[in-house]
Design an enzyme around this catalytic site. Structure first.
Site, short mmCIF file in Angstrom:
data_model
loop_
_atom_site.label_atom_id
_atom_site.label_comp_id
_atom_site.label_asym_id
_atom_site.label_seq_id
_atom_site.Cartn_x
_atom_site.Cartn_y
_atom_site.Cartn_z
N CYS A 68 0.97 -1.21 0.11
CA CYS A 68 0.01 0.07 0.01
C CYS A 68 0.99 1.11 0.05
O CYS A 68 1.60 1.41 0.95
CB CYS A 68 -1.05 -0.11 1.13
SG CYS A 68 -1.70 1.66 1.65
N CYS A 71 0.59 3.39 3.06
CA CYS A 71 1.30 2.73 4.20
C CYS A 71 2.79 3.04 4.22
O CYS A 71 3.22 3.37 5.25
CB CYS A 71 0.83 1.43 4.28
SG CYS A 71 -0.68 1.06 4.57
#
Length: 662
Positions: A68, A71
């Protein structure tokens, strides 16, 4: 035909793009955003439930995916938060779990994780299964920190974290009743308005420390503020153990300045585990404590650096019978850097310069340690050349003999060398190390890797150097690089057994030494590196080095036994192992290299006496004899060459003057 070719080309391009995206996702999936070095807990499907169930602390867990993009971008922020609230671990802890890892698929599904990152709070003492309370991610660390405080206060008395202090404000009458009372600890009172979080954050910052209790009070009672002399909030009031009390004098009314001031008070230190306390008591009972030397922490002491050189030359190098190859080159470079940059007394500088001249003038591929030791001990009786054989720790003295000492002196020496190189850029001219901003750091790196006793500590330093040393492009950057890495080591070893409780490992320089070095941005402490560089250049400058406690430079000390070591000059130390700690390292084992209960060089860690050779009642050292042998060999070669030369001349003369004539 052309349309078909174009279609095939587009299809191939699309296939290559999909392959590239798949490989990129796969690479990101295998990447680790967090490591064991980060100040947080990495959770997995095997540990998550067991960690959260009936935990004595609350938890804030980030469920993320390593592929991600958000992230990945958020990971530095999360690491910064974990480091900022590291002292809160006994109340609330920070954790992460990677849902992109195949092993964690089921546990993320069980906890209902649909988007990344997802942040969940988990209360302490939760006996039943709990998927936690979700909160929205926020890049503002101050907001997240305040949410953590609110979450802690949502606990009831039954599920309150065991070691978390009460965060409610105290009554002004209760605070006033403490004035004049003699207690065994400091009491700090943070006075603030009702919406402020400073007091609660300082209370959590100090919960891992003993010797001080932090309370908070609100500014609603005007008469209370008048009695304490408080005109603006937030402010801090300190009640000392003897009952006296005063307003805390801090440069800035910020959480970091309040917390740092309290952590540096005499007698305030981190709480130790029962095992560590037992070990400390046993050690203290077996060893006689050294007389304490008063010192100023704003000064650098020459006694520390000279003691470090004494230990380095006479103890640490003793584990090497001979120096050759890379070891010899590393030692020559180290002596070059120290001889050119050491801002010491003339007697020590002359010894270092003589050692350097000797190493350069004798192009030997192998040098015995005995020869180096004889020169360091001045067996040639050169006037004005002397290095003390006493360990005199001053700014580096510890509360126990095995703490601080030599590792601290090495850090001091290395910081001084980097600063001196920046202040005197021409000092290394004509040495082969000039015009290299990494000269001091690379020499230090190779010395630690080759000679430093603690192998694990050397590996830690090498890992730090590999990570970022090549980014250093100037002498000023070299000064700051070493400062950053020293603070990184301090952060890693805070609370370890090697930490001296009297000198807790804090981020340096502390606000009382350099208030302008510290700033706060969006609620997070940051360094003003321009001010830090100016401070370092002043702190490690020649003018700030104190000669106090340095031993006498009288050469007569070499004539008999050394008062501190109890050994004659001909006896040399021998290290028994490689267990000395890296500067600031994880173990404190100087004593096996030769420190007894007084912090002195010990007889047990030294070789048997080796008497020097005598001739006509005159003493000759091994250095003298090696030079004699070298001169003898040179003389023999010279005589042989002269014999061959004259022999050939003689034959030519005979042929010339004995030729037959017809």
């Amino acid at each position: 035909m052309a349309a078909c070719g174009c279609s095939d080309f587009l299809r191939l391009a699309l296939l290559l793009m999909l392959l590239w995206l798949w490989r990129g996702a796969r690479g990101a999936r295998g990447a680790k955003l967090y490591s064991a070095e980060d100040p947080l807990t990495i959770l997995t499907s095997d540990t998550l439930k067991g960690t959260l169930r009936n935990s004595s602390t609350a938890w804030l867990v980030q469920f993320y995916s390593s592929w991600c993009g958000h992230c990945i971008q958020y990971s530095p922020t999360w690491k910064a938060l974990a480091g900022d609230v590291k002292d809160w671990e006994q109340a609330i802890r920070i954790g992460v779990l990677d849902c992109a890892h195949e092993k964690n698929f089921d546990i993320c599904k069980e906890f209902g994780i649909h988007f990344y990152p997802t942040f969940r709070y988990f209360k302490a003492h939760s006996a039943s299964f709990d998927i936690g309370k979700t909160y929205r991610a926020d890049r503002d660390l101050q907001t997240v920190r305040q949410l953590m405080v609110n979450f802690l206060q949502n606990h009831t008395r039954d599920d309150w974290p065991v070691r978390c202090p009460p965060l409610e404000p105290s009554r002004s009458a209760d605070i006033l009743s403490l004035m004049g009372l003699k207690m065994g600890h400091y009491t700090a009172v943070i006075i603030e308005d009702e919406e402020s979080y400073v007091g609660r954050e300082v209370m959590l910052d100090l919960m891992a420390y003993e010797g001080v209790i932090v309370k908070r009070a609100l500014n609603t009672d005007k008469s209370f503020l008048q009695k304490l002399g408080i005109t603006s909030v937030p402010a801090a009031y300190l009640i000392r153990p003897n009952g006296t009390h005063t307003l805390m004098d801090v440069q800035k009314s910020l959480r970091f300045f309040f917390s740092s001031f309290l952590k540096l008070l005499p007698g305030v230190h981190k709480k130790q585990s029962p095992a560590a306390l037992g070990s400390a008591v046993d050690t203290r009972g077996q060893e006689e404590m050294e007389v304490w030397k008063e010192f100023e922490k704003s000064k650098v002491y020459m006694a520390d650096m000279e003691s470090g050189l004494h230990y380095l030359f006479r103890v640490e190098l003793a584990s090497h019978e001979t120096l050759e190859g890379e070891e010899l080159k590393t030692f020559k470079d180290f002596v070059t850097v120290v001889a050119k940059l050491f801002p010491g007394r003339q007697s020590v500088v002359k010894l270092l310069e003589t050692l350097l001249e000797w190493l350069v003038s004798l192009p030997l591929e192998r040098i015995p340690y005995d020869a180096i030791l004889d020169l360091v001990n001045n067996k040639m009786r050169i006037s004005g050349m002397f290095l003390s054989e006493q360990l005199q720790w001053v700014g580096c003295q510890g509360s126990r003999p095995e703490l601080r000492g030599y590792p601290c002196s090495l850090w001091t020496l290395f910081h001084t060398l980097t600063v001196q190189a920046a202040l005197r850029p021409d000092a290394l001219a004509n040495t082969g190390l000039e015009e290299d901003p990494l000269a001091v750091l690379q020499t230090m790196r190779r010395y630690i890797g080759t000679f430093f006793g603690c192998r694990e500590c050397g590996q830690h330093f090498e890992a730090m150097a590999k990570e970022s040393l090549q980014q250093v492009k100037s002498l000023d950057e070299a000064v700051l690089w070493l400062w950053r890495k020293h603070n990184q080591v301090n952060s890693r070893l805070a609370g370890a057994l090697s930490e001296d409780p009297r000198f807790p490992k804090a981020q340096w320089p502390t606000p009382d030494l350099c208030p302008t070095c510290h700033e706060e941005q969006e609620g997070l402490h940051v360094w003003n590196e321009e001010k830090v560089l100016a401070f370092l250049k002043q702190h490690y400058s020649t003018g700030n080095i104190s000669p106090k406690y340095t031993s006498s430079s009288s050469p007569e000390v070499h004539g008999g036994q050394n008062k501190k070591t109890g050994l004659s000059p001909d006896q040399k130390p021998k290290a028994e192992g490689r267990g000395s700690p890296l500067p600031g390292g994880s173990t404190a084992r100087e004593q096996h290299h030769g420190r007894n209960g007084h912090g002195e060089a010990s007889v047990d860690a030294r070789k048997e006496p080796k008497p020097s050779m005598t001739f006509l009642v005159l003493g000759f050292s091994s250095l003298d004899m090696s030079l004699c042998v070298l001169l003898y060999a040179f003389s023999c070669v010279f005589l042989i060459l002269m014999f061959i030369f004259f022999h050939m001349r003689s034959k030519r003369w005979k042929i010339r003057y004995n030729r037959l004539y017809v």
